[in-house]
Scaffold this motif. Structure first.
Motif, PDB file in Angstrom:
ATOM      1  N   GLU A 229      82.430  22.374  11.575  1.00 58.88           N
ATOM      2  CA  GLU A 229      81.606  21.572  12.465  1.00 58.88           C
ATOM      3  C   GLU A 229      80.153  22.032  12.369  1.00 58.88           C
ATOM      4  O   GLU A 229      79.857  23.222  12.315  1.00 58.88           O
ATOM      5  CB  GLU A 229      82.117  21.731  13.908  1.00 58.88           C
ATOM      6  CG  GLU A 229      81.450  20.802  14.899  1.00 58.88           C
ATOM      7  CD  GLU A 229      82.050  20.925  16.287  1.00 58.88           C
ATOM      8  OE1 GLU A 229      81.437  20.389  17.230  1.00 58.88           O
ATOM      9  OE2 GLU A 229      83.119  21.565  16.416  1.00 58.88           O
ATOM     10  N   GLY A 230      79.263  21.063  12.314  1.00 59.80           N
ATOM     11  CA  GLY A 230      77.851  21.384  12.195  1.00 59.80           C
ATOM     12  C   GLY A 230      77.354  21.408  10.767  1.00 59.80           C
ATOM     13  O   GLY A 230      76.152  21.605  10.538  1.00 59.80           O
ATOM     14  N   ASP A 231      78.258  21.211   9.785  1.00 56.95           N
ATOM     15  CA  ASP A 231      77.820  21.145   8.383  1.00 56.95           C
ATOM     16  C   ASP A 231      76.954  19.906   8.164  1.00 56.95           C
ATOM     17  O   ASP A 231      77.044  18.930   8.929  1.00 56.95           O
ATOM     18  CB  ASP A 231      79.035  21.091   7.455  1.00 56.95           C
ATOM     19  CG  ASP A 231      79.714  22.445   7.298  1.00 56.95           C
ATOM     20  OD1 ASP A 231      79.102  23.462   7.679  1.00 56.95           O
ATOM     21  OD2 ASP A 231      80.850  22.488   6.792  1.00 56.95           O
ATOM     22  N   GLU A 290      70.842  21.612   1.481  1.00 53.65           N
ATOM     23  CA  GLU A 290      72.244  21.306   1.745  1.00 53.65           C
ATOM     24  C   GLU A 290      73.166  22.322   1.087  1.00 53.65           C
ATOM     25  O   GLU A 290      74.199  22.704   1.655  1.00 53.65           O
ATOM     26  CB  GLU A 290      72.605  19.900   1.229  1.00 53.65           C
ATOM     27  CG  GLU A 290      71.792  18.784   1.843  1.00 53.65           C
ATOM     28  CD  GLU A 290      70.600  18.387   1.014  1.00 53.65           C
ATOM     29  OE1 GLU A 290      70.249  17.208   1.012  1.00 53.65           O
ATOM     30  OE2 GLU A 290      69.999  19.281   0.378  1.00 53.65           O
ATOM     31  N   PHE A 291      72.801  22.773  -0.112  1.00 54.71           N
ATOM     32  CA  PHE A 291      73.637  23.725  -0.841  1.00 54.71           C
ATOM     33  C   PHE A 291      73.671  25.067  -0.122  1.00 54.71           C
ATOM     34  O   PHE A 291      74.729  25.689   0.019  1.00 54.71           O
ATOM     35  CB  PHE A 291      73.112  23.895  -2.269  1.00 54.71           C
ATOM     36  CG  PHE A 291      73.342  22.703  -3.143  1.00 54.71           C
ATOM     37  CD1 PHE A 291      74.470  22.613  -3.944  1.00 54.71           C
ATOM     38  CD2 PHE A 291      72.421  21.667  -3.182  1.00 54.71           C
ATOM     39  CE1 PHE A 291      74.688  21.504  -4.746  1.00 54.71           C
ATOM     40  CE2 PHE A 291      72.630  20.557  -3.986  1.00 54.71           C
ATOM     41  CZ  PHE A 291      73.762  20.478  -4.768  1.00 54.71           C
ATOM     42  N   GLY A 292      72.507  25.510   0.327  1.00 54.11           N
ATOM     43  CA  GLY A 292      72.449  26.792   1.024  1.00 54.11           C
ATOM     44  C   GLY A 292      73.211  26.776   2.336  1.00 54.11           C
ATOM     45  O   GLY A 292      73.842  27.777   2.705  1.00 54.11           O
ATOM     46  N   GLN A 293      73.159  25.664   3.037  1.00 53.36           N
ATOM     47  CA  GLN A 293      73.884  25.566   4.315  1.00 53.36           C
ATOM     48  C   GLN A 293      75.388  25.650   4.100  1.00 53.36           C
ATOM     49  O   GLN A 293      76.092  26.373   4.804  1.00 53.36           O
ATOM     50  CB  GLN A 293      73.521  24.250   5.004  1.00 53.36           C
ATOM     51  CG  GLN A 293      72.071  24.167   5.459  1.00 53.36           C
ATOM     52  CD  GLN A 293      71.717  22.772   5.940  1.00 53.36           C
ATOM     53  OE1 GLN A 293      72.496  22.136   6.635  1.00 53.36           O
ATOM     54  NE2 GLN A 293      70.546  22.294   5.566  1.00 53.36           N
ATOM     55  N   VAL A 294      75.901  24.915   3.124  1.00 50.43           N
ATOM     56  CA  VAL A 294      77.346  24.921   2.867  1.00 50.43           C
ATOM     57  C   VAL A 294      77.787  26.262   2.305  1.00 50.43           C
ATOM     58  O   VAL A 294      78.892  26.744   2.589  1.00 50.43           O
ATOM     59  CB  VAL A 294      77.720  23.769   1.912  1.00 50.43           C
ATOM     60  CG1 VAL A 294      79.173  23.895   1.454  1.00 50.43           C
ATOM     61  CG2 VAL A 294      77.495  22.417   2.592  1.00 50.43           C
ATOM     62  N   ALA A 295      76.927  26.901   1.523  1.00 53.52           N
ATOM     63  CA  ALA A 295      77.295  28.180   0.900  1.00 53.52           C
ATOM     64  C   ALA A 295      77.537  29.278   1.933  1.00 53.52           C
ATOM     65  O   ALA A 295      78.110  30.321   1.603  1.00 53.52           O
ATOM     66  CB  ALA A 295      76.221  28.610  -0.089  1.00 53.52           C
ATOM     67  N   GLU A 296      77.098  29.059   3.177  1.00 52.34           N
ATOM     68  CA  GLU A 296      77.370  30.028   4.241  1.00 52.34           C
ATOM     69  C   GLU A 296      78.843  30.017   4.664  1.00 52.34           C
ATOM     70  O   GLU A 296      79.330  30.962   5.287  1.00 52.34           O
ATOM     71  CB  GLU A 296      76.503  29.700   5.471  1.00 52.34           C
ATOM     72  CG  GLU A 296      75.002  29.847   5.256  1.00 52.34           C
ATOM     73  CD  GLU A 296      74.561  31.301   5.336  1.00 52.34           C
ATOM     74  OE1 GLU A 296      75.429  32.158   5.577  1.00 52.34           O
ATOM     75  OE2 GLU A 296      73.357  31.555   5.153  1.00 52.34           O
ATOM     76  N   ASN A 297      79.569  28.950   4.322  1.00 56.24           N
ATOM     77  CA  ASN A 297      80.953  28.804   4.758  1.00 56.24           C
ATOM     78  C   ASN A 297      81.892  29.706   3.962  1.00 56.24           C
ATOM     79  O   ASN A 297      81.528  30.246   2.914  1.00 56.24           O
ATOM     80  CB  ASN A 297      81.396  27.346   4.626  1.00 56.24           C
ATOM     81  CG  ASN A 297      80.630  26.423   5.552  1.00 56.24           C
ATOM     82  OD1 ASN A 297      79.759  26.860   6.295  1.00 56.24           O
ATOM     83  ND2 ASN A 297      80.946  25.143   5.516  1.00 56.24           N
ATOM     84  N   GLU A 298      83.115  29.819   4.466  1.00 53.78           N
ATOM     85  CA  GLU A 298      84.123  30.658   3.815  1.00 53.78           C
ATOM     86  C   GLU A 298      84.539  30.046   2.468  1.00 53.78           C
ATOM     87  O   GLU A 298      84.882  28.861   2.387  1.00 53.78           O
ATOM     88  CB  GLU A 298      85.352  30.775   4.716  1.00 53.78           C
ATOM     89  CG  GLU A 298      86.498  31.560   4.097  1.00 53.78           C
ATOM     90  CD  GLU A 298      87.768  31.469   4.903  1.00 53.78           C
ATOM     91  OE1 GLU A 298      88.782  32.060   4.466  1.00 53.78           O
ATOM     92  OE2 GLU A 298      87.761  30.795   5.958  1.00 53.78           O
ATOM     93  N   ILE A 299      84.511  30.855   1.422  1.00 56.37           N
ATOM     94  CA  ILE A 299      84.990  30.431   0.114  1.00 56.37           C
ATOM     95  C   ILE A 299      86.509  30.581   0.084  1.00 56.37           C
ATOM     96  O   ILE A 299      87.050  31.631   0.433  1.00 56.37           O
ATOM     97  CB  ILE A 299      84.327  31.245  -1.008  1.00 56.37           C
ATOM     98  CG1 ILE A 299      82.823  30.955  -1.053  1.00 56.37           C
ATOM     99  CG2 ILE A 299      84.970  30.931  -2.361  1.00 56.37           C
ATOM    100  CD1 ILE A 299      82.067  31.733  -2.106  1.00 56.37           C
ATOM    101  N   LEU A 300      87.186  29.529  -0.349  1.00 59.15           N
ATOM    102  CA  LEU A 300      88.644  29.497  -0.374  1.00 59.15           C
ATOM    103  C   LEU A 300      89.139  29.736  -1.798  1.00 59.15           C
ATOM    104  O   LEU A 300      88.888  28.945  -2.696  1.00 59.15           O
ATOM    105  CB  LEU A 300      89.151  28.141   0.130  1.00 59.15           C
ATOM    106  CG  LEU A 300      88.650  27.735   1.525  1.00 59.15           C
ATOM    107  CD1 LEU A 300      89.055  26.303   1.836  1.00 59.15           C
ATOM    108  CD2 LEU A 300      89.196  28.693   2.587  1.00 59.15           C
ATOM    109  N   GLY A 301      89.816  30.838  -2.017  1.00 58.62           N
ATOM    110  CA  GLY A 301      90.331  31.128  -3.349  1.00 58.62           C
ATOM    111  C   GLY A 301      89.257  31.676  -4.264  1.00 58.62           C
ATOM    112  O   GLY A 301      88.174  32.091  -3.832  1.00 58.62           O
TER     113      GLY A 301
END
Length: 479
Positions: A229-231, A290-301
């Motif tokens: 949420e907030g992405d 946009e890339f930097g904001q999403v890159a803060e999220n948890e990487i899966l795998g």
């Protein structure tokens, strides 16, 4: 009958409406070699014309949408371009809504972004696009195709073809230690870029196709991240840079399962994003926010990497001697630079070529030259669009250009630069790269004039910003 120009043929093949009239069964058994996107959509088309369609593939995907060894690029960034979505909806009515229910994500025009050198382009196409992972889309197509009553599969490795005096008559395949032959009235090679059809033809005394190769030396990496949420409210973000800057570009998509997918690519030995630390750092420092904001999220795998050493095209359309009842499709014919994302759309359009051929009451005892002529129009568009970009790479030697090619390069250069300042030019250019329009449409006088006017405005704006000491407002007009 007068031959139509390629643009008219392309427009006809791109028709979104189901074929008119009832299908006509013209063969007993059709066999498709390969169960990826090209093979599955080909099987759907063949189901209208064969009593039985058999898809032979070495991978058994079961009921899931997992990765398959036969599709090593399946871990990487994929989008279902509008042209591909239109053709899938044509062959599988309701495909779009069913894919959305299964988890596909809409990429509406308002949420899409295109950047070049960090500058955002004006506007773009209003066409519908879906995003998701490659295994997801392949699973949706497989479910539709294998749900047809006359389509079945064999899990086996194809080892060769059986030929009669003038035509293919069967397919040899191996499962475990047992090899057997499947009789066939028609064969489609959809085995991808590793296809051995040329070897089998030559071994049986037929011609093998000439092969065009472009040594692009592309490396790309992909990461899946959790959506939160907030992405940012975006989907379908592409940021390109001149290749010799180290990283050629990055893409950001929403995919099924409440996840983001970030892909990053580089040429000639540059392998960006191979570790989580490198990918996150580059997203935050080298690409739009946009890339930097999403890159803060948890990487899966784990981070998945892949190398595309060369693009290749096999010129089956030019063969002087070719057996009847045999065609090739998809990456088995042309495997272009994947940065342009045209593979699934091109495969779907080629299936519509197969439909037109089979609905033309062809003489199946003769080579399928009508099909290869239709296919050439589609492949010329996808291959030409990608190759034009490939030949600008510093490490790729470009062939000498004829007068027409030089004119089209100038036209396209004007349109690319003008698209940053004119939304209509941006729309037309994007629809060409998305295989919705034939490239010759960019040479229409109205489009050229709009591009030139946009570039004149850009030059005037640049002069004003230079006098004011401000940075450039765009990538600069083409020369």
């Amino acid at each position: 009958m007068r031959r139509q120009p390629p643009a008219a043929v392309f427009a006809r093949i791109s028709n979104p409406n189901p074929p008119a009239g009832l299908p006509r069964v013209v063969m007993d058994t059709a066999v498709v070699l390969g169960g990826s996107v090209a093979g599955l959509v080909a099987a759907r088309v063949l189901s209208d014309h064969a009593a039985t369609v058999i898809v032979i593939d070495r991978d058994d995907p079961g009921d899931g949408a997992g990765l398959r060894p036969g599709v090593p690029q399946g871990t990487q960034q994929h989008s279902l371009l509008p042209a591909g979505l239109i053709q899938l909806e044509r062959w599988f009515p309701g495909f779009t809504e069913q894919a959305l229910k299964a988890g596909a994500r809409r990429a509406p025009p308002a949420g899409r972004r295109f950047y070049f050198q960090g500058i955002r382009r004006a506007g773009g196409s209003q066409a519908m696009m879906l995003t998701g992972t490659r295994p997801f889309f392949e699973a949706q197509i497989r479910r539709h195709t294998l749900g047809l009553p006359n389509v079945k599969t064999i899990t086996a490795r194809v080892t060769g073809l059986e030929f009669g005096p003038d035509a293919v008559t069967g397919v040899w395949h191996e499962s475990g230690s047992q090899e057997s032959v499947q009789r066939a009235d028609f064969v489609v090679d959809a085995m991808g870029r590793s296809s051995r059809l040329g070897d089998w033809l030559e071994r049986a005394g037929w011609d093998r196709p000439a092969v065009q190769r472009i040594p692009v030396d592309l490396s790309y990496s992909t990461a899946l991240l959790r959506r939160e949420e907030g992405d940012p409210d975006v989907n379908g973000v592409l940021a390109l840079r001149v290749p010799f800057d180290g990283v050629a570009g990055a893409a950001l998509n929403q995919v099924e399962g409440d996840r983001w997918l970030i892909g990053m690519a580089g040429y000639a030995g540059t392998r960006p994003g191979r570790t989580a630390e490198d990918l996150v750092h580059r997203c935050k420092t080298e690409f739009p926010p946009e890339f930097g904001q999403v890159a803060e999220n948890e990487i899966l795998g784990e981070i998945r990497s892949f190398r595309h050493a060369e693009s290749l095209r096999r010129d089956y359309h030019a063969l002087a001697r070719m057996p009847a009842r045999l065609v090739a499709m998809g990456d088995a014919v042309a495997a272009s630079n994947p940065v342009y994302g045209q593979g699934m759309a091109s495969a779907a359009l080629q299936s519509s070529c197969l439909s037109e051929y089979l609905r033309s009451a062809p003489d199946l005892s003769a080579p399928a030259r009508h099909f290869f002529g239709l296919q050439k129009v589609v492949v010329d568009v996808a291959w030409g669009t990608a190759a034009a970009g490939d030949f600008t790479l510093p490490h790729v030697e470009a062939p000498p250009l004829g007068r027409r090619d030089r004119v089209m390069r100038w036209v396209n250069g004007q349109a690319r630069s003008g698209s940053f300042f004119d939304a209509e030019v941006a729309r037309r250019l994007e629809e060409v790269s998305w295989l919705l329009r034939h490239p010759s449409s960019m040479a229409a006088p109205a489009t050229v004039i709009r591009s030139l006017r946009a570039n004149r405005r850009a030059k005037a704006l640049q002069r004003e910003r230079t006098r004011a000491g401000a940075p450039p407002a765009g990538p600069g007009p083409a020369r």
